[in-house]
Every structure is written in C-alpha cells, then in structure tokens.
Design a protein around this motif. Sequence first.
Motif, short mmCIF file in Angstrom:
data_model
loop_
_atom_site.label_atom_id
_atom_site.label_comp_id
_atom_site.label_asym_id
_atom_site.label_seq_id
_atom_site.Cartn_x
_atom_site.Cartn_y
_atom_site.Cartn_z
N PHE A 182 63.67 -6.40 4.34
CA PHE A 182 63.73 -7.79 4.24
C PHE A 182 63.88 -8.00 2.57
CE2 PHE A 182 60.88 -8.47 8.16
CZ PHE A 182 61.61 -8.53 8.92
N LYS A 183 63.18 -7.30 1.87
CA LYS A 183 63.18 -7.21 0.35
C LYS A 183 64.71 -6.90 -0.25
CE LYS A 183 61.21 -5.19 -3.76
NZ LYS A 183 60.62 -4.12 -4.38
N ASP A 184 65.32 -5.92 0.53
CA ASP A 184 66.66 -5.69 -0.09
C ASP A 184 67.61 -6.96 0.43
OD1 ASP A 184 65.72 -2.97 -0.85
OD2 ASP A 184 66.50 -2.07 0.86
N PHE A 185 67.37 -7.53 1.72
CA PHE A 185 68.30 -8.53 1.94
C PHE A 185 68.12 -9.88 0.83
CE2 PHE A 185 68.69 -12.56 4.05
CZ PHE A 185 69.84 -12.57 4.81
N THR A 186 66.94 -10.20 0.77
CA THR A 186 66.52 -11.20 -0.23
C THR A 186 67.02 -11.00 -1.41
OG1 THR A 186 64.50 -11.70 1.31
CG2 THR A 186 64.63 -12.61 -0.85
N LEU A 187 66.90 -9.88 -1.93
CA LEU A 187 67.45 -9.47 -3.35
C LEU A 187 68.85 -9.65 -3.43
CD1 LEU A 187 65.02 -6.84 -4.70
CD2 LEU A 187 65.00 -9.22 -5.30
N ALA A 188 69.76 -9.29 -2.58
CA ALA A 188 71.16 -9.28 -2.45
C ALA A 188 71.44 -10.80 -2.51
CB ALA A 188 71.48 -8.54 -1.27
N VAL A 189 70.81 -11.43 -1.58
CA VAL A 189 71.26 -13.06 -1.63
C VAL A 189 70.69 -13.57 -3.04
CG1 VAL A 189 70.50 -15.16 -0.77
CG2 VAL A 189 70.61 -13.34 0.77
N ALA A 190 69.89 -13.27 -3.55
CA ALA A 190 69.41 -13.83 -4.78
C ALA A 190 70.38 -13.55 -5.77
CB ALA A 190 67.98 -13.25 -5.33
N ARG A 191 70.72 -11.99 -5.94
CA ARG A 191 71.76 -11.64 -6.90
C ARG A 191 73.28 -12.45 -6.52
NH1 ARG A 191 68.77 -6.48 -6.24
NH2 ARG A 191 70.49 -6.05 -4.51
N GLU A 201 72.87 -17.17 11.09
CA GLU A 201 71.84 -15.82 10.99
C GLU A 201 70.46 -16.47 11.48
OE1 GLU A 201 72.27 -12.61 8.06
OE2 GLU A 201 72.90 -14.12 7.07
N PRO A 202 69.72 -15.85 12.05
CA PRO A 202 68.10 -16.01 12.42
C PRO A 202 67.50 -16.36 11.02
CG PRO A 202 68.79 -13.95 13.49
CD PRO A 202 69.76 -14.19 12.50
N LYS A 203 66.56 -17.59 11.21
CA LYS A 203 65.78 -17.77 10.06
C LYS A 203 64.37 -17.59 10.11
CE LYS A 203 68.67 -21.77 9.51
NZ LYS A 203 68.78 -23.27 9.79
N ILE A 204 63.82 -16.74 11.13
CA ILE A 204 62.42 -16.28 11.29
C ILE A 204 62.65 -14.78 11.31
CG2 ILE A 204 60.48 -16.09 12.78
CD1 ILE A 204 61.31 -18.70 14.04
N TRP A 205 61.73 -14.21 10.34
CA TRP A 205 61.59 -12.80 10.13
C TRP A 205 60.24 -12.37 10.43
CZ3 TRP A 205 65.18 -10.11 6.57
CH2 TRP A 205 66.39 -11.10 6.23
N ILE A 206 60.64 -11.09 11.12
CA ILE A 206 59.06 -10.52 11.72
C ILE A 206 59.11 -9.02 11.27
CG2 ILE A 206 57.96 -9.94 13.65
CD1 ILE A 206 59.56 -12.32 15.05
N SER A 219 67.35 -5.44 13.59
CA SER A 219 67.94 -6.09 14.69
C SER A 219 67.89 -7.44 14.53
CB SER A 219 67.06 -5.13 15.55
OG SER A 219 66.25 -5.29 15.80
N VAL A 220 68.69 -7.91 15.54
CA VAL A 220 68.52 -9.35 15.72
C VAL A 220 68.21 -9.67 17.36
CG1 VAL A 220 69.62 -11.72 15.58
CG2 VAL A 220 70.06 -9.99 13.83
N THR A 221 67.42 -10.32 17.49
CA THR A 221 67.06 -10.47 18.94
C THR A 221 67.81 -11.66 19.35
OG1 THR A 221 64.96 -12.11 18.39
CG2 THR A 221 64.78 -9.46 18.68
#
Length: 137
Positions: free
Chosen positions: A16-25, A34-39, A2-4
Amino acid sequence: MSVTPERFKTGTFREFKDFTLAVARGERQVDPNEPKIWIERRPGDTDSETVVRFASLEAGAKLLSAKNRDLLRLIATREPKSVTELADMANRAPQNVQRTLHRLNKAGIVRLSRGEGRAVRPTLIARKVHIEIELGN
C-alpha cells in the motif's frame, strides 16, 4: 496485491505504501475503476476474513461502541477460551456478550469457533476498521 471482485484491494502495508508513494510522485495514475477500499493482509488472512461490512454507518457506529471496543481489546490481548470467560473479564452478562459477539461475527470482525467441550471461543479477525463514505454519487 490482489483485487477481489467486490472492489476491495488487499495487500501488505508495504504494498500500500509503495502504491501510494508512486501515485504521489506521479509515477503511477490511479484508474477510476480500481478498488477504493484497501484492506491490510496479515499472515494467514484470506480476503473473505478481512472484509468488514455494516448495514449502515449508524449500525457500524453502534456496533463499534466504546463498550464493544473494550470487548474487542480483551479478545485481542487476553485471548479468552470461551464467551463465559470473556463475559467475566468484561464484567458483563454472558448472554449480552454472546449477542454482541454474534453481531461482530456477522460483520466480519470476530470469528466464533468451537473451544473445549461446548465452549465457543471468540477470536479477533479484523485489527483495524477503516470507513470510507462516498459523498458525491
């Protein structure tokens, strides 16, 4: 995920891991809006409970001093039932511990709730604090 409205993104570590890996691939592009702070969201958390704020970097560093981090570890591991009990555990004056807890509460790191009788019980809300500093703008 969700995005606040305050440019924070919350989700589980797995998301978070899935998102980051998709970007890296190269499977996903990051939108500059997009928000830059992840909680990290834990079971029972709400977005408002996990947002930690400091008036300045210096204020955050002072509030998260070694002595105060020790206090936070005591809250996490020993779960004191009152401020007085926590002060005894930390060998600190109760009024100093109470003042520190109020600042930690205001920052969103600790919750203060009614315990037995007139006791105020501290509970750790934030398990991790990540600092992001924008240097370019």
